[in-house]
Motif scaffolding. Structure first.
Motif, short mmCIF file in Angstrom:
data_model
loop_
_atom_site.label_atom_id
_atom_site.label_comp_id
_atom_site.label_asym_id
_atom_site.label_seq_id
_atom_site.Cartn_x
_atom_site.Cartn_y
_atom_site.Cartn_z
N PHE A 1 -3.90 38.83 -5.85
CA PHE A 1 -5.16 38.41 -6.48
C PHE A 1 -5.72 39.52 -7.36
O PHE A 1 -5.44 40.70 -7.15
CB PHE A 1 -6.21 38.05 -5.42
N THR A 2 -6.53 39.13 -8.33
CA THR A 2 -7.43 40.06 -8.99
C THR A 2 -8.85 39.58 -8.71
O THR A 2 -9.08 38.38 -8.56
CB THR A 2 -7.21 40.13 -10.51
N LEU A 3 -9.78 40.50 -8.63
CA LEU A 3 -11.17 40.14 -8.31
C LEU A 3 -12.10 40.81 -9.31
O LEU A 3 -12.15 42.03 -9.40
CB LEU A 3 -11.51 40.59 -6.88
N THR A 4 -12.80 40.01 -10.08
CA THR A 4 -13.77 40.52 -11.04
C THR A 4 -15.04 39.69 -10.96
O THR A 4 -15.08 38.67 -10.27
CB THR A 4 -13.23 40.45 -12.49
N ARG A 5 -16.05 40.14 -11.65
CA ARG A 5 -17.31 39.39 -11.68
C ARG A 5 -17.84 39.36 -13.11
O ARG A 5 -17.49 40.20 -13.94
CB ARG A 5 -18.35 40.04 -10.77
N ARG A 6 -18.66 38.35 -13.39
CA ARG A 6 -19.29 38.26 -14.70
C ARG A 6 -20.61 37.53 -14.56
O ARG A 6 -20.83 36.79 -13.60
CB ARG A 6 -18.38 37.57 -15.71
N MET A 7 -21.51 37.77 -15.53
CA MET A 7 -22.85 37.20 -15.46
C MET A 7 -22.93 35.80 -16.05
O MET A 7 -23.88 35.07 -15.81
CB MET A 7 -23.83 38.13 -16.18
N GLY A 8 -21.93 35.42 -16.84
CA GLY A 8 -21.90 34.09 -17.44
C GLY A 8 -20.56 33.89 -18.11
O GLY A 8 -19.68 34.74 -18.06
N LYS A 9 -20.38 32.72 -18.71
CA LYS A 9 -19.11 32.44 -19.38
C LYS A 9 -18.92 33.41 -20.55
O LYS A 9 -19.85 33.68 -21.30
CB LYS A 9 -19.10 31.00 -19.89
N PRO A 10 -17.70 33.94 -20.69
CA PRO A 10 -17.45 34.90 -21.78
C PRO A 10 -17.54 34.23 -23.14
O PRO A 10 -17.17 33.06 -23.30
CB PRO A 10 -16.03 35.40 -21.49
N GLN A 11 -18.03 34.97 -24.11
CA GLN A 11 -18.11 34.46 -25.47
C GLN A 11 -16.77 34.68 -26.18
O GLN A 11 -16.05 35.63 -25.90
CB GLN A 11 -19.23 35.17 -26.23
N ASP A 12 -16.45 33.76 -27.06
CA ASP A 12 -15.21 33.90 -27.83
C ASP A 12 -15.31 35.13 -28.73
O ASP A 12 -16.28 35.31 -29.46
CB ASP A 12 -14.97 32.66 -28.68
N SER A 13 -14.28 35.98 -28.67
CA SER A 13 -14.27 37.19 -29.49
C SER A 13 -13.47 36.95 -30.76
O SER A 13 -12.37 36.42 -30.73
CB SER A 13 -13.66 38.35 -28.70
N SER A 14 -14.06 37.36 -31.88
CA SER A 14 -13.38 37.21 -33.16
C SER A 14 -12.66 38.49 -33.56
O SER A 14 -12.11 38.60 -34.66
CB SER A 14 -14.38 36.83 -34.25
#
Length: 291
Positions: free
Chosen positions: A100-113
């Protein structure tokens, strides 16, 4: 496998906050934190989620592949919990399990250009060691950390796949200059950090990192200025090898070095929740570069 803890998780289960606070006090008072302490915390988090069936349904089709587990929440008190200890009854600590990998985020990631580069991976190991730190508790083995990182990356450097910069100058002005000239993809910020949270003063909580002044003494720089220095730098990962760099207060999502840099838009940020031993930071940097 994305986990969305309930927004009111901490309010409905205050025992999680108490366990987290107790764990933090042990680190702060330099008590021995045992495997059982971490398992108790992580087991309580797992039980609070009630995700056994959903997790099994996601894990089974993954087979021999690595399953990415993401804790996603916009609630500050939920984010403040030590999710890194998440403990599964069968698989143990999910953050340590090879499957497994375990990470956290505050919201859905934005698409990076941002377009992908074909050139070498640029790594900046920036270390700050002011002359006025405590000679017994504050000295860092900078040479050993540089040696370990260089040794781990040497095979890739020799093939032209990676470049490494390790300046012997811990001033903020030097960091800003290197961010512009070297344009690293990965930034290791190694040194002393501290999280300030004193509600009685009326000052908002904040994290800081000790840079070197022009005279070589300690120059504490707050999280906002550090995050500002990263604007337009192209840095995609920041590893904060500094005490309390991952610490936050539970009343907002924008305090603490890790949170503030992440909010700035850096895709991947690693910080240290509690105070850590120098040798632990060195081992972590070496393991990360090996991988």
């Amino acid at each position: 496998f994305i986990i969305h803890p309930p927004e009111d998780l901490v309010r409905k289960q205050p025992g999680l906050r108490r366990l987290s606070h107790s764990l933090g006090l042990k680190y702060a008072s330099r008590q021995v934190v045992t495997e059982e302490d971490l398992q108790m915390m992580g087991g309580a988090l797992w039980n609070a989620l009630g995700l056994k069936e959903a997790f099994d349904l996601a894990h089974k089709p993954a087979g021999a592949a690595i399953l990415s587990i993401i804790i996603e929440s916009g609630a500050a008190d939920v984010q403040a919990l030590p999710w890194e200890t998440l403990y599964h009854p069968t698989h143990g600590f999910l953050g340590k399990h090879a499957g497994f990998t375990l990470t956290r985020r505050m919201g859905k990631p934005q698409d990076s250009s941002m377009p992908l580069e074909k050139g070498p991976l640029r790594v900046l190991l920036f270390t700050s060691l002011p002359d006025d730190v405590n000679p017994e508790k504050g000295r860092l083995n900078v040479e050993e950390e540089q040696s370990q990182v260089q040794e781990a990356l040497l095979p890739w450097i020799s093939k032209g796949f990676a470049q490494l910069e390790m300046p012997d100058d811990g001033r903020l002005s030097t960091l800003k200059e290197l961010l512009k000239k070297f344009q690293p993809h990965i930034l290791f910020l190694s040194g002393h950090g501290h999280f300030h949270h004193e509600p009685h003063t009326g000052e908002p909580p904040y994290g800081e990192f000790l840079f070197e002044s022009e005279a070589g003494a300690s120059e504490p720089i707050k999280e906002d200025e550090i995050a500002k220095a990263l604007i337009g730098s192209g840095v995609q990962a920041v590893i904060l090898s500094a005490c309390e760099s991952g610490k936050t207060a539970s009343d907002a999502l924008n305090n603490g070095l890790t949170q503030r840099i992440s909010a700035q838009g850096v895709s991947h940020v690693v910080g240290m929740r509690e105070s850590i031993l120098d040798r632990a930071g060195i081992q972590f940097a070496r393991a990360l570069c090996d991988e």
